[in-house]
Scaffold this motif. Structure first.
Motif, PDB file in Angstrom:
ATOM      1  N   MET A  57       0.767  -1.222  -0.017  1.00 27.90           N
ATOM      2  CA  MET A  57      -0.149  -0.074   0.108  1.00 27.90           C
ATOM      3  C   MET A  57       1.007   1.366  -0.058  1.00 27.90           C
ATOM      4  SD  MET A  57      -3.395   0.851   2.375  1.00 27.90           S
ATOM      5  CE  MET A  57      -3.388  -0.709   3.030  1.00 27.90           C
ATOM      6  N   ASN A  58       0.616   2.243  -0.861  1.00 36.04           N
ATOM      7  CA  ASN A  58       1.458   3.274  -0.994  1.00 36.04           C
ATOM      8  C   ASN A  58       0.955   4.438   0.186  1.00 36.04           C
ATOM      9  OD1 ASN A  58      -0.804   4.832  -1.957  1.00 36.04           O
ATOM     10  ND2 ASN A  58      -0.189   4.642  -3.961  1.00 36.04           N
ATOM     11  N   GLU A 100      -5.124   7.321   3.432  1.00 34.04           N
ATOM     12  CA  GLU A 100      -6.712   7.393   3.295  1.00 34.04           C
ATOM     13  C   GLU A 100      -7.721   6.407   4.103  1.00 34.04           C
ATOM     14  OE1 GLU A 100      -8.045   6.684  -0.818  1.00 34.04           O
ATOM     15  OE2 GLU A 100      -7.137   8.364  -1.412  1.00 34.04           O
ATOM     16  N   ALA A 101      -6.858   4.865   4.147  1.00 38.50           N
ATOM     17  CA  ALA A 101      -7.293   4.066   5.338  1.00 38.50           C
ATOM     18  C   ALA A 101      -7.294   4.157   6.713  1.00 38.50           C
ATOM     19  CB  ALA A 101      -6.569   2.672   5.001  1.00 38.50           C
ATOM     20  N   TYR A 144       4.338   8.861  10.836  1.00 37.16           N
ATOM     21  CA  TYR A 144       3.224   8.123  11.335  1.00 37.16           C
ATOM     22  C   TYR A 144       3.675   6.593  11.220  1.00 37.16           C
ATOM     23  CZ  TYR A 144      -1.246   5.706  12.055  1.00 37.16           C
ATOM     24  OH  TYR A 144      -2.170   4.856  12.438  1.00 37.16           O
ATOM     25  N   ARG A 145       3.286   5.773  12.089  1.00 42.93           N
ATOM     26  CA  ARG A 145       3.617   4.336  11.768  1.00 42.93           C
ATOM     27  C   ARG A 145       2.122   3.385  11.793  1.00 42.93           C
ATOM     28  NH1 ARG A 145       6.317   5.092  16.509  1.00 42.93           N
ATOM     29  NH2 ARG A 145       5.018   4.083  17.858  1.00 42.93           N
ATOM     30  N   PRO A 146       1.919   3.048  10.449  1.00 46.20           N
ATOM     31  CA  PRO A 146       0.617   2.493  10.363  1.00 46.20           C
ATOM     32  C   PRO A 146       0.262   1.471  11.286  1.00 46.20           C
ATOM     33  CG  PRO A 146       1.955   2.603   8.274  1.00 46.20           C
ATOM     34  CD  PRO A 146       2.690   3.092   9.345  1.00 46.20           C
ATOM     35  N   ALA A 159      -5.780   9.030  17.980  1.00 48.80           N
ATOM     36  CA  ALA A 159      -5.489   9.789  19.226  1.00 48.80           C
ATOM     37  C   ALA A 159      -4.093  10.877  18.525  1.00 48.80           C
ATOM     38  CB  ALA A 159      -4.727   8.913  20.033  1.00 48.80           C
ATOM     39  N   TRP A 160      -3.429  10.433  17.590  1.00 48.22           N
ATOM     40  CA  TRP A 160      -2.345  11.305  16.822  1.00 48.22           C
ATOM     41  C   TRP A 160      -2.976  12.240  16.094  1.00 48.22           C
ATOM     42  CZ3 TRP A 160      -1.353  11.173  11.170  1.00 48.22           C
ATOM     43  CH2 TRP A 160      -0.079  11.797  10.891  1.00 48.22           C
ATOM     44  N   LEU A 161      -4.254  12.160  15.376  1.00 47.39           N
ATOM     45  CA  LEU A 161      -5.115  13.425  14.895  1.00 47.39           C
ATOM     46  C   LEU A 161      -5.752  14.115  15.896  1.00 47.39           C
ATOM     47  CD1 LEU A 161      -6.889  11.346  11.979  1.00 47.39           C
ATOM     48  CD2 LEU A 161      -5.088  13.173  11.754  1.00 47.39           C
TER      49      LEU A 161
END
Length: 165
Positions: free
Chosen positions: A1-2, A8-9, A50-52, A58-60
């Protein structure tokens, strides 16, 4: 995934809760939209850090809170201007639903809380963050979070029962 697909996800599903929090903090739809837009812009610019799979919500909310705090500091350094409009911005659907379902008094009491207490109460009781997550979002110790929530709930009870402090 790019990068774009991951963004988006992980991030885009959080738009509605972000807007709800922004609206509760600012008190109007226009400022809330601006705050969410700036939050998303900052999140996109910093998304490489950001680490997926971590807590995107919480980050947002942390970004949103910091932007709001910075805006309040800047506003304190310059005179406030007021735009005069005839009808004002439309009430967002979530807020409108609360008003029509008998929660108008609670909404009004919540909006009347000082921002430090309102932020903590909304993050806990509306957005359902843990105390540790709230501490990280607000950048304060967990004990302070507990204190603000306790005090904020007490002020809400007083406002709803019609008693003055």
């Amino acid at each position: 995934m790019n990068r774009e697909e991951t963004f988006e996800a992980e991030v885009l599903p959080q738009l509605r809760p972000l807007f709800g929090m922004a609206y509760r903090l600012t008190g109007n739809a226009h400022d809330a939209e601006d705050l969410v837009q700036e939050t998303m812009l900052r999140a996109y610019r910093a998304f490489d850090r950001y680490r997926p799979g971590t807590n995107a919500r919480a980050w947002l909310f942390t970004i949103l809170h910091r932007l709001r705090t910075d805006a309040l500091r800047r506003r304190g350094r310059r005179p406030e201007t007021v735009e005069l409009v005839d009808d004002g911005p439309p009430v967002p659907p979530v807020h409108e639903r609360l008003l029509t379902s008998g929660h108008e008094e609670i909404t009004r009491a919540l909006e009347g809380l000082p921002e430090t207490f309102r932020s903590a109460v909304v993050l806990r009781d509306v957005e359902e963050f843990s105390y540790a997550e709230i501490a990280k979002i607000l950048g304060i110790p967990v004990g302070t979070v507990l204190s603000r929530i306790h005090r904020g709930r007490g002020l809400l009870r007083q406002a709803l029962s019609g008693r003055a402090e």
